[in-house]
Scaffold this motif. Structure first.
Motif, PDB file in Angstrom:
ATOM      1  N   VAL A   5       0.838  -1.185   0.000  1.00  0.00           N
ATOM      2  CA  VAL A   5       0.000   0.000   0.000  1.00  0.00           C
ATOM      3  C   VAL A   5       0.876   1.238   0.000  1.00  0.00           C
ATOM      4  N   GLU A   6       0.705   2.048  -1.059  1.00  0.00           N
ATOM      5  CA  GLU A   6       1.460   3.296  -1.183  1.00  0.00           C
ATOM      6  C   GLU A   6       0.656   4.454  -0.602  1.00  0.00           C
ATOM      7  N   SER A   7       1.368   5.481  -0.187  1.00  0.00           N
ATOM      8  CA  SER A   7       0.726   6.706   0.279  1.00  0.00           C
ATOM      9  C   SER A   7       1.677   7.866   0.047  1.00  0.00           C
ATOM     10  N   GLY A   8       1.120   9.079   0.086  1.00  0.00           N
ATOM     11  CA  GLY A   8       1.960  10.259   0.028  1.00  0.00           C
ATOM     12  C   GLY A   8       1.929  11.027  -1.280  1.00  0.00           C
ATOM     13  N   GLY A   9       1.223  10.530  -2.267  1.00  0.00           N
ATOM     14  CA  GLY A   9       1.147  11.257  -3.525  1.00  0.00           C
ATOM     15  C   GLY A   9       0.321  12.518  -3.386  1.00  0.00           C
ATOM     16  N   LEU A  18       7.894  15.945  -2.081  1.00  0.00           N
ATOM     17  CA  LEU A  18       6.893  14.984  -1.618  1.00  0.00           C
ATOM     18  C   LEU A  18       7.633  13.772  -1.089  1.00  0.00           C
ATOM     19  N   ARG A  19       6.978  13.080  -0.173  1.00  0.00           N
ATOM     20  CA  ARG A  19       7.535  11.824   0.340  1.00  0.00           C
ATOM     21  C   ARG A  19       6.516  10.727   0.154  1.00  0.00           C
ATOM     22  N   LEU A  20       6.908   9.700  -0.600  1.00  0.00           N
ATOM     23  CA  LEU A  20       6.063   8.539  -0.807  1.00  0.00           C
ATOM     24  C   LEU A  20       6.466   7.429   0.159  1.00  0.00           C
ATOM     25  N   SER A  21       5.477   6.693   0.614  1.00  0.00           N
ATOM     26  CA  SER A  21       5.743   5.555   1.482  1.00  0.00           C
ATOM     27  C   SER A  21       5.004   4.332   0.960  1.00  0.00           C
ATOM     28  N   CYS A  22       5.559   3.176   1.253  1.00  0.00           N
ATOM     29  CA  CYS A  22       4.941   1.917   0.840  1.00  0.00           C
ATOM     30  C   CYS A  22       5.145   0.907   1.961  1.00  0.00           C
ATOM     31  N   ALA A  23       4.067   0.267   2.350  1.00  0.00           N
ATOM     32  CA  ALA A  23       4.135  -0.734   3.400  1.00  0.00           C
ATOM     33  C   ALA A  23       3.677  -2.081   2.861  1.00  0.00           C
ATOM     34  N   ALA A  24       4.491  -3.088   3.067  1.00  0.00           N
ATOM     35  CA  ALA A  24       4.143  -4.459   2.673  1.00  0.00           C
ATOM     36  C   ALA A  24       3.617  -5.200   3.884  1.00  0.00           C
ATOM     37  N   THR A  77       8.879  -1.603   5.067  1.00  0.00           N
ATOM     38  CA  THR A  77       8.450  -0.364   4.429  1.00  0.00           C
ATOM     39  C   THR A  77       9.584   0.227   3.592  1.00  0.00           C
ATOM     40  N   VAL A  78       9.195   0.981   2.589  1.00  0.00           N
ATOM     41  CA  VAL A  78      10.150   1.705   1.755  1.00  0.00           C
ATOM     42  C   VAL A  78       9.583   3.089   1.506  1.00  0.00           C
ATOM     43  N   SER A  79      10.470   4.065   1.465  1.00  0.00           N
ATOM     44  CA  SER A  79      10.051   5.443   1.243  1.00  0.00           C
ATOM     45  C   SER A  79      10.845   6.047   0.099  1.00  0.00           C
ATOM     46  N   LEU A  80      10.274   7.065  -0.498  1.00  0.00           N
ATOM     47  CA  LEU A  80      10.958   7.792  -1.565  1.00  0.00           C
ATOM     48  C   LEU A  80      10.787   9.279  -1.274  1.00  0.00           C
ATOM     49  N   GLN A  81      11.860   9.915  -0.893  1.00  0.00           N
ATOM     50  CA  GLN A  81      11.861  11.361  -0.677  1.00  0.00           C
ATOM     51  C   GLN A  81      12.181  12.026  -2.002  1.00  0.00           C
ATOM     52  N   MET A  82      11.256  12.846  -2.472  1.00  0.00           N
ATOM     53  CA  MET A  82      11.419  13.479  -3.775  1.00  0.00           C
ATOM     54  C   MET A  82      11.540  14.979  -3.580  1.00  0.00           C
ATOM     55  N   ASN A 106       9.782 -19.646  -4.319  1.00  0.00           N
ATOM     56  CA  ASN A 106      10.592 -18.789  -5.175  1.00  0.00           C
ATOM     57  C   ASN A 106      10.343 -17.313  -4.839  1.00  0.00           C
ATOM     58  N   TRP A 107      11.295 -16.495  -5.239  1.00  0.00           N
ATOM     59  CA  TRP A 107      11.116 -15.062  -5.096  1.00  0.00           C
ATOM     60  C   TRP A 107      10.050 -14.607  -6.106  1.00  0.00           C
ATOM     61  N   GLU A 108       9.164 -13.757  -5.649  1.00  0.00           N
ATOM     62  CA  GLU A 108       8.073 -13.271  -6.501  1.00  0.00           C
ATOM     63  C   GLU A 108       7.938 -11.760  -6.367  1.00  0.00           C
ATOM     64  N   ASP A 109       7.421 -11.125  -7.427  1.00  0.00           N
ATOM     65  CA  ASP A 109       7.187  -9.683  -7.411  1.00  0.00           C
ATOM     66  C   ASP A 109       5.734  -9.385  -7.039  1.00  0.00           C
ATOM     67  N   TYR A 110       5.588  -8.431  -6.128  1.00  0.00           N
ATOM     68  CA  TYR A 110       4.274  -7.929  -5.757  1.00  0.00           C
ATOM     69  C   TYR A 110       4.268  -6.406  -5.953  1.00  0.00           C
ATOM     70  N   TRP A 111       3.127  -5.924  -6.429  1.00  0.00           N
ATOM     71  CA  TRP A 111       3.011  -4.502  -6.765  1.00  0.00           C
ATOM     72  C   TRP A 111       1.923  -3.838  -5.919  1.00  0.00           C
ATOM     73  N   GLY A 112       2.148  -2.562  -5.654  1.00  0.00           N
ATOM     74  CA  GLY A 112       1.103  -1.755  -5.061  1.00  0.00           C
ATOM     75  C   GLY A 112       0.160  -1.233  -6.131  1.00  0.00           C
ATOM     76  N   GLN A 113      -0.855  -0.513  -5.694  1.00  0.00           N
ATOM     77  CA  GLN A 113      -1.889  -0.045  -6.616  1.00  0.00           C
ATOM     78  C   GLN A 113      -1.511   1.265  -7.294  1.00  0.00           C
ATOM     79  N   GLY A 114      -0.495   1.928  -6.795  1.00  0.00           N
ATOM     80  CA  GLY A 114      -0.029   3.175  -7.396  1.00  0.00           C
ATOM     81  C   GLY A 114      -0.574   4.401  -6.681  1.00  0.00           C
ATOM     82  N   THR A 115       0.210   5.466  -6.729  1.00  0.00           N
ATOM     83  CA  THR A 115      -0.216   6.737  -6.159  1.00  0.00           C
ATOM     84  C   THR A 115       0.173   7.852  -7.134  1.00  0.00           C
ATOM     85  N   GLN A 116      -0.744   8.768  -7.350  1.00  0.00           N
ATOM     86  CA  GLN A 116      -0.528   9.819  -8.347  1.00  0.00           C
ATOM     87  C   GLN A 116       0.325  10.946  -7.770  1.00  0.00           C
TER      88      GLN A 116
END
Length: 121
Positions: A5-9, A18-24, A77-82, A106-116
């Motif tokens: 789940v992303e947030s911060g857009g 802006l600072r984006l955050s993502c929590a798995a 969690t991962v964040s992106l400071q922009m 196996n290792w697998e990729d999971y995606w969030g829904q996106g934030t504008q």
């Protein structure tokens, strides 16, 4: 199941931040890498930045010196400071995690829904 789940857009003026955050969340055994991608209108989805569990970091050339990725391994969690945002940073930003649900999966990729993120005056 796993959720990212992303947030911060939002809307910001050129030069702003802006600072984006993502929590798995979910039944996760281990996460190797966490990444941010973005898709601008009419373009393909591109990698912005990634960080591994060991702390290896890489950025797209277009954001180097302006964006900073960080991660809390304990909280998944991962964040992106922009900073110094430009009009061309306008896009939907997606979080991706490469993870395992158990030690023998196996290792697998999971995606969030996106934030504008919209950069406009």
């Amino acid at each position: 199941q796993v959720q990212l789940v992303e947030s911060g857009g939002g809307l910001v003026q050129p030069g702003g931040s802006l600072r984006l955050s993502c929590a798995a969340s979910g039944s996760i055994f281990s996460i190797y890498s966490m990444c941010w991608y973005r898709r601008a209108p009419g373009k393909q989805r591109d990698l912005v930045a990634f960080i591994t569990s060991g702390g290896t970091i890489n950025y797209a050339d277009s954001v180097k010196g302006r964006f900073t990725i960080s991660r809390d391994n304990a909280k998944n969690t991962v964040s992106l400071q922009m900073n110094s945002l430009k009009v061309e940073d306008t896009a939907v930003y997606y979080c991706k995690a490469n993870l395992r649900l158990t030690a023998w999966r196996n290792w697998e990729d999971y995606w969030g829904q996106g934030t504008q993120v919209t950069v406009s005056s």
